[in-house]
Scaffold this motif. Structure first.
Motif, PDB file in Angstrom:
ATOM      1  N   ASP A 317       0.734  -1.272   0.048  1.00 52.13           N
ATOM      2  CA  ASP A 317      -0.182   0.138  -0.003  1.00 52.13           C
ATOM      3  C   ASP A 317       0.863   1.319  -0.108  1.00 52.13           C
ATOM      4  O   ASP A 317       0.562   2.351   0.431  1.00 52.13           O
ATOM      5  CB  ASP A 317      -1.009  -0.082   1.206  1.00 52.13           C
ATOM      6  N   GLU A 318       2.043   1.119  -0.487  1.00 53.11           N
ATOM      7  CA  GLU A 318       2.874   2.264  -0.581  1.00 53.11           C
ATOM      8  C   GLU A 318       2.513   3.206  -1.538  1.00 53.11           C
ATOM      9  O   GLU A 318       1.909   2.979  -2.660  1.00 53.11           O
ATOM     10  CB  GLU A 318       4.446   1.939  -0.719  1.00 53.11           C
ATOM     11  N   VAL A 319       3.614   4.294  -1.449  1.00 50.84           N
ATOM     12  CA  VAL A 319       3.506   5.256  -2.779  1.00 50.84           C
ATOM     13  C   VAL A 319       4.502   5.051  -3.526  1.00 50.84           C
ATOM     14  O   VAL A 319       5.765   5.205  -3.063  1.00 50.84           O
ATOM     15  CB  VAL A 319       3.424   6.827  -2.201  1.00 50.84           C
ATOM     16  N   ALA A 335       3.179  -0.589 -19.381  1.00 50.52           N
ATOM     17  CA  ALA A 335       2.901  -2.068 -19.048  1.00 50.52           C
ATOM     18  C   ALA A 335       3.387  -2.006 -17.268  1.00 50.52           C
ATOM     19  O   ALA A 335       2.584  -2.877 -16.694  1.00 50.52           O
ATOM     20  CB  ALA A 335       3.770  -2.993 -19.904  1.00 50.52           C
ATOM     21  N   LEU A 336       4.294  -1.233 -16.981  1.00 51.53           N
ATOM     22  CA  LEU A 336       4.674  -1.351 -15.692  1.00 51.53           C
ATOM     23  C   LEU A 336       3.695  -0.725 -14.901  1.00 51.53           C
ATOM     24  O   LEU A 336       3.352  -1.237 -13.781  1.00 51.53           O
ATOM     25  CB  LEU A 336       6.115  -0.610 -15.507  1.00 51.53           C
ATOM     26  N   ALA A 337       2.898   0.350 -15.274  1.00 54.18           N
ATOM     27  CA  ALA A 337       1.952   0.871 -14.363  1.00 54.18           C
ATOM     28  C   ALA A 337       0.759  -0.194 -14.413  1.00 54.18           C
ATOM     29  O   ALA A 337       0.190  -0.120 -13.189  1.00 54.18           O
ATOM     30  CB  ALA A 337       1.473   2.246 -15.115  1.00 54.18           C
ATOM     31  N   ALA A 338       0.332  -0.869 -15.355  1.00 57.73           N
ATOM     32  CA  ALA A 338      -0.668  -1.606 -15.406  1.00 57.73           C
ATOM     33  C   ALA A 338      -0.305  -3.052 -14.390  1.00 57.73           C
ATOM     34  O   ALA A 338      -0.994  -3.382 -13.751  1.00 57.73           O
ATOM     35  CB  ALA A 338      -0.835  -2.148 -16.800  1.00 57.73           C
ATOM     36  N   GLU A 350       2.618   7.044  -9.356  1.00 55.71           N
ATOM     37  CA  GLU A 350       2.795   8.440  -9.922  1.00 55.71           C
ATOM     38  C   GLU A 350       3.846   8.102 -10.901  1.00 55.71           C
ATOM     39  O   GLU A 350       4.946   7.599 -10.573  1.00 55.71           O
ATOM     40  CB  GLU A 350       3.039   9.615  -9.015  1.00 55.71           C
ATOM     41  N   VAL A 351       3.738   8.598 -12.321  1.00 49.12           N
ATOM     42  CA  VAL A 351       4.630   8.672 -13.189  1.00 49.12           C
ATOM     43  C   VAL A 351       5.099   9.932 -13.576  1.00 49.12           C
ATOM     44  O   VAL A 351       4.370  10.983 -13.878  1.00 49.12           O
ATOM     45  CB  VAL A 351       4.189   7.735 -14.511  1.00 49.12           C
ATOM     46  N   HIS A 352       6.456  10.285 -13.701  1.00 44.00           N
ATOM     47  CA  HIS A 352       6.843  11.532 -14.095  1.00 44.00           C
ATOM     48  C   HIS A 352       8.214  11.694 -14.949  1.00 44.00           C
ATOM     49  O   HIS A 352       8.941  10.541 -14.927  1.00 44.00           O
ATOM     50  CB  HIS A 352       7.499  12.509 -12.877  1.00 44.00           C
ATOM     51  N   LEU A 353       8.106  12.370 -15.843  1.00 45.33           N
ATOM     52  CA  LEU A 353       9.268  12.416 -16.909  1.00 45.33           C
ATOM     53  C   LEU A 353      10.432  13.110 -16.101  1.00 45.33           C
ATOM     54  O   LEU A 353      10.630  14.413 -15.830  1.00 45.33           O
ATOM     55  CB  LEU A 353       9.011  13.225 -18.115  1.00 45.33           C
TER      56      LEU A 353
END
Length: 367
Positions: A317-319, A335-338, A350-353
């Motif tokens: 349940d981490e961030v 694919a990794l986020a899924a 969360e995904v950032h560039l």
């Protein structure tokens, strides 16, 4: 989170500082020297001080030169091959006091022996390409009125620099696996910020020493606190934990607590075959590094990322923060986020560039 009065992104000056190198035998100017020259004592008391000539003489066999002079005392810091020559040069201007000389090769070996969080040998990874150096003289001049707090952070990648700036960091120094800021870079950065108290986030275990040296050199003119963040994710967590209306001591404690809750991961590729613990690593395969230890390797980037995150996730349940490098694959990111959503439905992702070189992904897992 503080509101910055000025923001700068600055590449470190060349040549590279000795303490920034990862290999002990590569430290060229191995004697780290710090001392004072009392201009009112000694056979040469009262001799006019030529700052430019002194710097030029020290640079023949040294680097990371910092000189702070007034009418009574000259404070000197230099990394040198020939400490005897340095002291003889200093005697031309007065009596030498408070001499401190460290062998940086010995110090680096001690850090490794003590198990300090230093990444595996850089020979295993592709090198970070040199960046165009930019002098600190281009920095924004300090305002007349001093702000209560200022921040310096070390970063690699435009996206990461922008994130630090959005968190209130005033100066972002460019750094990486083989190109890190020197003590002098930190000194100049501190002096470019119009703030009474400056926090430094090194974000790399190999840069903490340079930041601490800058703090010691400037202790008479500025309050500086080095938060010993060893990774970019730790630095981000520390910057996010800062509260401008709190005291420096409270903020220091909160930032230290924040970095203690962060697990850091990196994904890159191997440039040679090697054996690491029980892992058989092949050249060209992807490797996942948890803090400073390689824990996963695979011929596909996605599998290496998943293997690394499995090691980093504890409760589920981490961030989780994903910072995409400049060579990251958007399909792998999706694919990794899924995969994270399926395997860890209670996790916040969360995904950032990030734009960082060498590392396709940087991961942060925070409880």
């Amino acid at each position: 989170i503080k509101k910055p009065a000025q923001q700068q992104v600055i590449a470190p000056e060349m040549p590279l500082s000795a303490q920034a190198r990862l290999e002990t035998e590569d430290i060229e100017f191995l004697y780290d020297m710090e001392f004072f020259i009392n201009r009112e004592l000694g056979e040469n008391a009262g001799v006019a001080f030529d700052d430019e000539a002194f710097r030029k003489a020290l640079s023949v066999n040294g680097d990371s030169i910092i000189i702070i002079a007034d009418d009574e005392v000259i404070k000197v810091h230099v990394h040198s091959k020939t400490p005897g020559d340095v002291l003889n040069l200093a005697l031309h201007y007065g009596e030498i006091t408070q001499i401190h000389i460290l062998n940086m090769r010995e110090q680096h070996r001690d850090l490794l022996t003590a198990g300090m969080d230093i990444a595996p040998s850089p020979e295993l990874f592709a090198e970070i390409p040199p960046e165009a150096a930019r002098s600190m003289e281009e920095a924004v001049l300090p305002a007349d009125e001093m702000a209560p707090y200022g921040f310096i952070a070390v970063s690699s990648g435009d996206g990461i620099a922008e994130i630090f700036q959005s968190l209130g960091v005033d100066v972002v120094l460019s750094g990486g696996q083989t190109m890190n800021p020197s003590t002098e870079d930190f000194v100049k950065a501190v002096r470019s910020i119009a703030a009474e108290q400056v926090f430094i986030l090194p974000n790399n275990s190999n840069i903490v020493l340079a930041a601490e040296q800058a703090r010691e050199l400037l202790e008479d003119e500025r309050r500086i606190t080095v938060i010993p963040s060893k990774t970019i994710p730790q630095g981000m967590a520390a910057a996010f934990a800062f509260q401008e209306d709190e005291s420096a001591e409270t903020n220091r404690d909160q930032m230290l607590e924040a970095i203690s809750r962060v697990q850091s991961g990196q994904v890159t590729h191997a440039v040679r075959d090697t054996q690491y613990d029980e892992l058989d690593i092949k050249a060209g395969h992807y490797i996942g590094i948890h803090n400073s230890k390689i824990v996963a390797t695979d011929e596909t980037m996605l599998q290496a990322c998943e293997g690394l995150l499995k090691q980093m996730m504890e409760s589920g349940d981490e961030v989780v923060t994903i910072l995409e490098g400049d060579e990251a694959d958007p399909e792998v990111t999706a694919a990794l986020a899924a995969w994270l959503e399926e395997q860890y439905p209670d996790a916040e992702v969360e995904v950032h560039l990030g734009g960082q070189p060498v590392y396709y992904y940087l991961f942060s897992v925070e409880s």
